[in-house]
Design a protein around this motif. Structure first.
Motif, PDB file in Angstrom:
ATOM      1  N   ILE A 110      26.667  13.255  27.156  1.00 49.72           N
ATOM      2  CA  ILE A 110      28.126  13.113  27.092  1.00 49.72           C
ATOM      3  C   ILE A 110      28.465  11.898  26.228  1.00 49.72           C
ATOM      4  O   ILE A 110      27.968  10.792  26.472  1.00 49.72           O
ATOM      5  N   ALA A 111      29.276  12.161  25.217  1.00 51.43           N
ATOM      6  CA  ALA A 111      29.651  11.080  24.296  1.00 51.43           C
ATOM      7  C   ALA A 111      30.693  10.197  24.958  1.00 51.43           C
ATOM      8  O   ALA A 111      31.820  10.638  25.192  1.00 51.43           O
ATOM      9  N   SER A 112      30.297   8.955  25.269  1.00 51.31           N
ATOM     10  CA  SER A 112      31.247   8.061  25.944  1.00 51.31           C
ATOM     11  C   SER A 112      31.663   6.894  25.050  1.00 51.31           C
ATOM     12  O   SER A 112      32.823   6.477  25.088  1.00 51.31           O
ATOM     13  N   THR A 113      30.743   6.410  24.232  1.00 49.15           N
ATOM     14  CA  THR A 113      31.092   5.271  23.378  1.00 49.15           C
ATOM     15  C   THR A 113      31.635   5.772  22.036  1.00 49.15           C
ATOM     16  O   THR A 113      31.505   6.961  21.703  1.00 49.15           O
ATOM     17  N   PHE A 114      32.194   4.841  21.266  1.00 52.73           N
ATOM     18  CA  PHE A 114      32.719   5.219  19.950  1.00 52.73           C
ATOM     19  C   PHE A 114      31.597   5.773  19.075  1.00 52.73           C
ATOM     20  O   PHE A 114      31.765   6.784  18.378  1.00 52.73           O
ATOM     21  N   MET A 115      30.406   5.118  19.156  1.00 51.84           N
ATOM     22  CA  MET A 115      29.287   5.573  18.324  1.00 51.84           C
ATOM     23  C   MET A 115      28.866   6.994  18.692  1.00 51.84           C
ATOM     24  O   MET A 115      28.625   7.838  17.825  1.00 51.84           O
ATOM     25  N   ASP A 116      28.794   7.253  20.006  1.00 57.12           N
ATOM     26  CA  ASP A 116      28.408   8.597  20.465  1.00 57.12           C
ATOM     27  C   ASP A 116      29.412   9.640  19.957  1.00 57.12           C
ATOM     28  O   ASP A 116      29.031  10.722  19.488  1.00 57.12           O
ATOM     29  N   LYS A 117      30.702   9.297  20.072  1.00 56.01           N
ATOM     30  CA  LYS A 117      31.735  10.258  19.652  1.00 56.01           C
ATOM     31  C   LYS A 117      31.667  10.489  18.145  1.00 56.01           C
ATOM     32  O   LYS A 117      31.832  11.624  17.677  1.00 56.01           O
ATOM     33  N   PHE A 118      31.404   9.412  17.426  1.00 54.15           N
ATOM     34  CA  PHE A 118      31.271   9.549  15.965  1.00 54.15           C
ATOM     35  C   PHE A 118      30.100  10.484  15.633  1.00 54.15           C
ATOM     36  O   PHE A 118      30.229  11.385  14.791  1.00 54.15           O
ATOM     37  N   ALA A 228      21.622   6.987  14.042  1.00 52.94           N
ATOM     38  CA  ALA A 228      20.844   8.065  13.405  1.00 52.94           C
ATOM     39  C   ALA A 228      20.151   8.917  14.473  1.00 52.94           C
ATOM     40  O   ALA A 228      20.186  10.151  14.409  1.00 52.94           O
ATOM     41  N   HIS A 229      19.539   8.267  15.469  1.00 52.25           N
ATOM     42  CA  HIS A 229      18.870   9.040  16.531  1.00 52.25           C
ATOM     43  C   HIS A 229      19.882   9.837  17.357  1.00 52.25           C
ATOM     44  O   HIS A 229      19.600  10.943  17.799  1.00 52.25           O
ATOM     45  N   ARG A 230      21.067   9.257  17.560  1.00 51.72           N
ATOM     46  CA  ARG A 230      22.082   9.982  18.339  1.00 51.72           C
ATOM     47  C   ARG A 230      22.533  11.230  17.566  1.00 51.72           C
ATOM     48  O   ARG A 230      22.690  12.315  18.140  1.00 51.72           O
ATOM     49  N   ILE A 231      22.733  11.073  16.252  1.00 51.70           N
ATOM     50  CA  ILE A 231      23.123  12.236  15.428  1.00 51.70           C
ATOM     51  C   ILE A 231      22.036  13.314  15.527  1.00 51.70           C
ATOM     52  O   ILE A 231      22.332  14.501  15.719  1.00 51.70           O
ATOM     53  N   THR A 232      20.764  12.893  15.436  1.00 49.86           N
ATOM     54  CA  THR A 232      19.677  13.882  15.526  1.00 49.86           C
ATOM     55  C   THR A 232      19.660  14.538  16.904  1.00 49.86           C
ATOM     56  O   THR A 232      19.436  15.753  17.017  1.00 49.86           O
ATOM     57  N   GLY A 233      19.919  13.749  17.943  1.00 51.68           N
ATOM     58  CA  GLY A 233      19.980  14.310  19.293  1.00 51.68           C
ATOM     59  C   GLY A 233      21.011  15.422  19.379  1.00 51.68           C
ATOM     60  O   GLY A 233      20.751  16.497  19.924  1.00 51.68           O
ATOM     61  N   HIS A 290      12.860  17.733  21.114  1.00 49.91           N
ATOM     62  CA  HIS A 290      13.336  16.821  20.055  1.00 49.91           C
ATOM     63  C   HIS A 290      14.669  16.186  20.470  1.00 49.91           C
ATOM     64  O   HIS A 290      14.924  15.020  20.202  1.00 49.91           O
ATOM     65  N   ARG A 291      15.518  16.999  21.084  1.00 49.44           N
ATOM     66  CA  ARG A 291      16.816  16.505  21.586  1.00 49.44           C
ATOM     67  C   ARG A 291      16.597  15.330  22.525  1.00 49.44           C
ATOM     68  O   ARG A 291      17.180  14.250  22.350  1.00 49.44           O
ATOM     69  N   ASP A 292      15.711  15.518  23.499  1.00 51.84           N
ATOM     70  CA  ASP A 292      15.463  14.469  24.494  1.00 51.84           C
ATOM     71  C   ASP A 292      14.869  13.220  23.850  1.00 51.84           C
ATOM     72  O   ASP A 292      15.261  12.095  24.163  1.00 51.84           O
ATOM     73  N   LEU A 293      13.909  13.428  22.958  1.00 52.68           N
ATOM     74  CA  LEU A 293      13.238  12.285  22.320  1.00 52.68           C
ATOM     75  C   LEU A 293      14.241  11.443  21.535  1.00 52.68           C
ATOM     76  O   LEU A 293      14.236  10.215  21.614  1.00 52.68           O
ATOM     77  N   ASN A 294      15.123  12.107  20.792  1.00 56.67           N
ATOM     78  CA  ASN A 294      16.056  11.355  19.957  1.00 56.67           C
ATOM     79  C   ASN A 294      17.162  10.693  20.762  1.00 56.67           C
ATOM     80  O   ASN A 294      17.550   9.551  20.475  1.00 56.67           O
ATOM     81  N   HIS A 295      17.676  11.372  21.787  1.00 54.31           N
ATOM     82  CA  HIS A 295      18.674  10.715  22.644  1.00 54.31           C
ATOM     83  C   HIS A 295      18.036   9.529  23.368  1.00 54.31           C
ATOM     84  O   HIS A 295      18.654   8.481  23.531  1.00 54.31           O
ATOM     85  N   PHE A 296      16.770   9.688  23.794  1.00 58.89           N
ATOM     86  CA  PHE A 296      16.052   8.598  24.461  1.00 58.89           C
ATOM     87  C   PHE A 296      15.904   7.403  23.511  1.00 58.89           C
ATOM     88  O   PHE A 296      16.160   6.250  23.889  1.00 58.89           O
TER      89      PHE A 296
END
Ligand SMILES: [Fe+2]
Ligand SMILES: [Fe+2]
Length: 317
Positions: A110-118, A228-233, A290-296
């Motif tokens: 869940i995107a909560s911060t500005f960076m996550d939402k971006f 970058a990792h969040r975008i990949t996630g 890959h999703r989990d690894l990059n979000h982690f």
């Protein structure tokens, strides 16, 4: 000796040596050229239908091409556990695995911060044009998707590699983990290329997208690895969703459940009679990993730590 004489002599010597040093000969060359061996035949698991035996002799396994050279570099003979020869040059038995398909394919950060939402809206913005372009042409969509998905791991791994050299410090295994991800994505692509032959305009699209995406991701990772990792996630979340749609269409009979290509059978250790549905299922499981690894990886950095402080999930499939 005059200059002209020396030139003539060296030319004669080169003509004599060139066939010995650079010649490519093959004990199977003539047979292969005549259509003797097909891809599925080289699989250790898949059976070789006679109709396919004329395909792609260039995908030969070990020992098919002999290069005359004095460097003494001899490829190791690789065998399977049962002693039979390993037929693939592009990957080895110890790189194969059984995918963990029990992974939750519905997980979402869940995107909560500005960076996550971006990051989230960047991916959503990129997603819609591709959905409009490909619609239900799942195979072409998957091909393009994989050419993009194989970039972040390589860029991240390369930049962490350079950072490790620059700072004289270990990476915590993250270089290897990210390069593994890139290789895994490339194997997805190698699987799809066995099932679909892209048109010239799709190849041109891949060419253009790679040029743009590689550079954009490179500079994003330089500026902010956690972004970058969040975008990949989020990209991986979308990959999971698009493979779920693919699976639904196979189950509904809208897409033919063709036999799995030999490369997929060997890479994911699938049964010899595996079908496309089995292949898409294991690929979707890979994307979820890959999703989990990059979000982690993004979470570690968002919490003020460096990747190297946490052991990387090497071999996380
Ligand atoms: Fe993939
Ligand atoms: Fe992926």
């Amino acid at each position: 000796m005059s200059h002209n004489g020396a030139v003539k002599l060296s030319g004669t010597l080169l003509r004599q040596l060139r066939p010995r040093i650079f010649s490519v000969s093959s004990s199977y060359g003539n047979a292969a050229g005549a259509g003797g061996i097909g891809i599925r035949h080289w699989s250790t698991a898949a059976s070789p239908p006679a109709s396919e035996e004329k395909k792609a002799p260039q995908a030969a396994g070990e020992g098919k091409v002999v290069i005359s050279s004095y460097w003494g570099v001899t490829p190791a003979r690789v065998s399977k556990a049962d002693g039979s020869p390993w037929r693939w040059n592009c990957f080895r038995p110890w790189e194969t695995y059984t995918a963990d398909v029990s992974i939750d394919v519905k997980k979402h950060h869940i995107a909560s911060t500005f960076m996550d939402k971006f990051a989230y809206w960047t991916v959503q913005t990129l997603k819609y044009p591709t959905y409009l372009f490909f619609q239900r042409r799942h195979m072409c969509h998957a091909l393009l998707l994989e050419t993009v998905a194989a970039v972040p791991g390589m860029v991240g791994g390369m930049l962490l590699h350079c950072k490790s050299l620059r700072r004289f410090e270990q990476s915590g295994g993250w270089i290897k983990a990210l390069l593994e991800e890139a290789e895994n994505e490339r194997m997805h692509l190698m699987t799809f290329i066995e099932l679909s032959k892209p048109q010239w305009y799709e190849r041109a699209l891949v060419f253009a997208v790679q040029g743009l995406f590689f550079n954009a991701y490179f500079f994003t990772y330089l500026a902010s690895p956690k972004l970058a990792h969040r975008i990949t996630g989020y990209l991986e979340e979308e990959a999971v969703n698009s493979y779920t749609e693919f699976l639904n269409d196979i189950e509904n009979g809208k897409f033919e459940n063709s036999p799995a290509p030999a490369i997929a059978i060997d890479y994911w250790r699938l049964p010899p009679d595996a079908r496309l549905k089995d292949v898409i299922t294991v690929i979707r499981a890979d994307e979820a990993h890959h999703r989990d690894l990059n979000h982690f990886a993004s979470d570690i950095q968002c919490q003020g730590h460096e990747l190297k402080e946490y052991p990387a999930p090497i071999g996380y499939h």
